[in-house]
Design a protein around this motif. Structure first.
Motif, PDB file in Angstrom:
ATOM      1  N   GLY A 291      39.725  62.745 111.036  1.00 24.01           N
ATOM      2  CA  GLY A 291      40.292  62.953 109.704  1.00 24.01           C
ATOM      3  C   GLY A 291      39.199  62.825 108.665  1.00 24.01           C
ATOM      4  N   PRO A 292      39.471  63.295 107.449  1.00 22.86           N
ATOM      5  CA  PRO A 292      38.456  63.277 106.390  1.00 22.86           C
ATOM      6  C   PRO A 292      38.040  61.859 105.996  1.00 22.86           C
ATOM      7  CG  PRO A 292      40.428  64.519 105.704  1.00 22.86           C
ATOM      8  CD  PRO A 292      40.738  63.896 107.020  1.00 22.86           C
ATOM      9  N   SER A 293      36.900  61.749 105.327  1.00 21.63           N
ATOM     10  CA  SER A 293      36.435  60.464 104.815  1.00 21.63           C
ATOM     11  C   SER A 293      37.467  59.897 103.847  1.00 21.63           C
ATOM     12  CB  SER A 293      35.087  60.669 104.120  1.00 21.63           C
ATOM     13  OG  SER A 293      34.585  59.434 103.707  1.00 21.63           O
ATOM     14  N   GLY A 294      37.763  58.613 103.994  1.00 20.36           N
ATOM     15  CA  GLY A 294      38.721  57.962 103.106  1.00 20.36           C
ATOM     16  C   GLY A 294      40.167  58.162 103.492  1.00 20.36           C
ATOM     17  N   SER A 295      40.418  58.828 104.612  1.00 18.34           N
ATOM     18  CA  SER A 295      41.815  59.124 104.994  1.00 18.34           C
ATOM     19  C   SER A 295      42.532  57.922 105.599  1.00 18.34           C
ATOM     20  CB  SER A 295      41.853  60.303 105.971  1.00 18.34           C
ATOM     21  OG  SER A 295      41.090  60.019 107.119  1.00 18.34           O
ATOM     22  N   GLY A 296      41.768  56.874 105.967  1.00 14.77           N
ATOM     23  CA  GLY A 296      42.422  55.678 106.502  1.00 14.77           C
ATOM     24  C   GLY A 296      42.113  55.398 107.969  1.00 14.77           C
ATOM     25  N   LYS A 297      41.118  56.081 108.530  1.00 19.02           N
ATOM     26  CA  LYS A 297      40.805  55.912 109.951  1.00 19.02           C
ATOM     27  C   LYS A 297      40.379  54.481 110.293  1.00 19.02           C
ATOM     28  CE  LYS A 297      37.496  59.008 109.854  1.00 19.02           C
ATOM     29  NZ  LYS A 297      37.561  59.335 108.411  1.00 19.02           N
ATOM     30  N   SER A 298      39.418  53.953 109.506  1.00 19.42           N
ATOM     31  CA  SER A 298      38.942  52.590 109.794  1.00 19.42           C
ATOM     32  C   SER A 298      40.063  51.585 109.592  1.00 19.42           C
ATOM     33  CB  SER A 298      37.756  52.231 108.894  1.00 19.42           C
ATOM     34  OG  SER A 298      36.634  53.023 109.221  1.00 19.42           O
ATOM     35  N   THR A 299      40.858  51.796 108.549  1.00 18.20           N
ATOM     36  CA  THR A 299      41.967  50.873 108.291  1.00 18.20           C
ATOM     37  C   THR A 299      42.947  50.874 109.458  1.00 18.20           C
ATOM     38  OG1 THR A 299      41.707  51.344 105.936  1.00 18.20           O
ATOM     39  CG2 THR A 299      43.741  50.252 106.596  1.00 18.20           C
ATOM     40  N   LEU A 300      43.237  52.066 109.983  1.00 20.71           N
ATOM     41  CA  LEU A 300      44.140  52.149 111.134  1.00 20.71           C
ATOM     42  C   LEU A 300      43.538  51.412 112.327  1.00 20.71           C
ATOM     43  CD1 LEU A 300      46.600  53.206 112.666  1.00 20.71           C
ATOM     44  CD2 LEU A 300      45.399  55.389 112.988  1.00 20.71           C
ATOM     45  N   LEU A 301      42.246  51.641 112.576  1.00 22.09           N
ATOM     46  CA  LEU A 301      41.577  50.965 113.692  1.00 22.09           C
ATOM     47  C   LEU A 301      41.640  49.443 113.518  1.00 22.09           C
ATOM     48  CD1 LEU A 301      39.521  52.062 116.115  1.00 22.09           C
ATOM     49  CD2 LEU A 301      37.935  50.692 114.793  1.00 22.09           C
ATOM     50  N   HIS A 302      41.389  48.983 112.295  1.00 24.38           N
ATOM     51  CA  HIS A 302      41.414  47.536 112.038  1.00 24.38           C
ATOM     52  C   HIS A 302      42.811  46.956 112.212  1.00 24.38           C
ATOM     53  CE1 HIS A 302      37.514  48.034 109.474  1.00 24.38           C
ATOM     54  NE2 HIS A 302      37.284  48.041 110.768  1.00 24.38           N
ATOM     55  N   CYS A 303      43.829  47.741 111.855  1.00 29.70           N
ATOM     56  CA  CYS A 303      45.207  47.272 112.075  1.00 29.70           C
ATOM     57  C   CYS A 303      45.517  47.196 113.574  1.00 29.70           C
ATOM     58  CB  CYS A 303      46.219  48.187 111.384  1.00 29.70           C
ATOM     59  SG  CYS A 303      46.237  48.029 109.583  1.00 29.70           S
ATOM     60  N   LEU A 304      45.128  48.247 114.309  1.00 32.32           N
ATOM     61  CA  LEU A 304      45.392  48.260 115.758  1.00 32.32           C
ATOM     62  C   LEU A 304      44.656  47.112 116.451  1.00 32.32           C
ATOM     63  CD1 LEU A 304      45.036  52.097 116.488  1.00 32.32           C
ATOM     64  CD2 LEU A 304      47.160  50.763 116.582  1.00 32.32           C
TER      65      LEU A 304
END
Ligand SMILES: Nc1ncnc2c1ncn2[C@@H]1O[C@H](COP(=O)(O)OP(=O)(O)OP(=O)(O)O)[C@@H](O)[C@H]1O
Ligand SMILES: [Mg+2]
Length: 226
Positions: free
Chosen positions: A37-50
């Motif tokens: 997904g694009p930069s800033g779309s929430g990928k790292s946040t999703l990973l950190h939640c998982l």
């Protein structure tokens, strides 16, 4: 079979930024899943939640059939140490420790004694091609070397799940594919599950499946009643 890792309706806001709005995702044991997904779309946040690093504001995270986002901080830390290996987007190495110590510490947290942890750490550094960096501190490593050390640290504990956030972001494409090959080879050898964040299509192609995050939304609709 119920999924190993399951997020349902996860939302997370930082200040006024809605990093994740509605993320649902199911991952089976042994799967290699790419999150793109694009930069800033929430990928790292999703990973950190998982990975139980960030607690969602809304929604649920289940691991191995247990709801884990409601566990207290100690229990989530234990889960991370025992079951997860994490390669952070910006390395996340401890600056005061040498490369060898950075890797060894994750084993010592799990009860391995110091001598054994150091020997295993040196072996993992060799395997990812930075054996000669064992005595250096992160500030003395190149971006690519630091990324290899971070990969060694995530693999050394032989975790059930490896979370890797742009693990090849600081590497040229040939070296990136080599490091990714090491990571995925080690994971597949043991049947470990891998959650891999990348914006690189070539890297995503190594995964069994790709899910795309857009504006904090991902809906990975389960195939059969999960
Ligand atoms: N700790 C934080 N504090 C404030 N804002 C944050 C924090 N973490 C993330 N954000 C914001 O949330 C949004 C999503 O960030 P996130 O890091 O999840 O994106 P990303 O998809 O990983 O981006 P990139 O591809 O650039 O790494 C961004 O607008 C970001 O600025
Ligand atoms: Mg990111």
């Amino acid at each position: 079979m119920s999924p190993l890792l399951h997020a349902r309706g996860v939302a997370k806001t930082f200040g006024r930024t809605r990093a994740l709005r509605d993320a649902s995702l199911s991952i089976d044991a042994g799967e290699v899943v790419a999150i793109s997904g694009p930069s800033g779309s929430g990928k790292s946040t999703l990973l950190h939640c998982l990975a139980e690093i960030v607690v969602p504001d809304e929604g649920e995270i289940h691991y191995g059939g247990t709801r884990v986002d409601e566990l207290d901080e100690d229990a989530r830390t234990r889960l991370r140490r025992e079951a997860f290996g994490i390669v952070f987007q910006f390395g996340g190495l401890v600056p005061e420790l040498t490369a060898e110590e950075n890797v060894a510490v994750s084993l010592m947290f799990r009860g391995t004694d110091r001598a054994e942890a150091s020997a295993a750490a040196r072996e993992w550094l060799e395997r990812v091609g930075v054996g000669d960096c064992a005595a250096l501190r992160p500030g003395e490593l190149s971006g690519g070397q630091a990324q290899r050390v971070a990969v060694a640290r995530a693999l050394a504990t032989e975790p059930a799940v490896i979370f890797a956030d742009e693990p090849t972001g600081a590497l040229d494409s040939v070296t990136g594919e080599e490091v990714l090959g090491l990571l995925l080879g080690a994971a597949r050898e043991r049947g470990a599950t891998v959650v891999l964040v990348t914006h690189d299509n070539r890297i995503a192609a190594y995964a069994d499946r790709e899910v795309v995050v857009r504006d904090g939304v991902v809906s990975d609709v389960p195939a059969v009643a999960r």
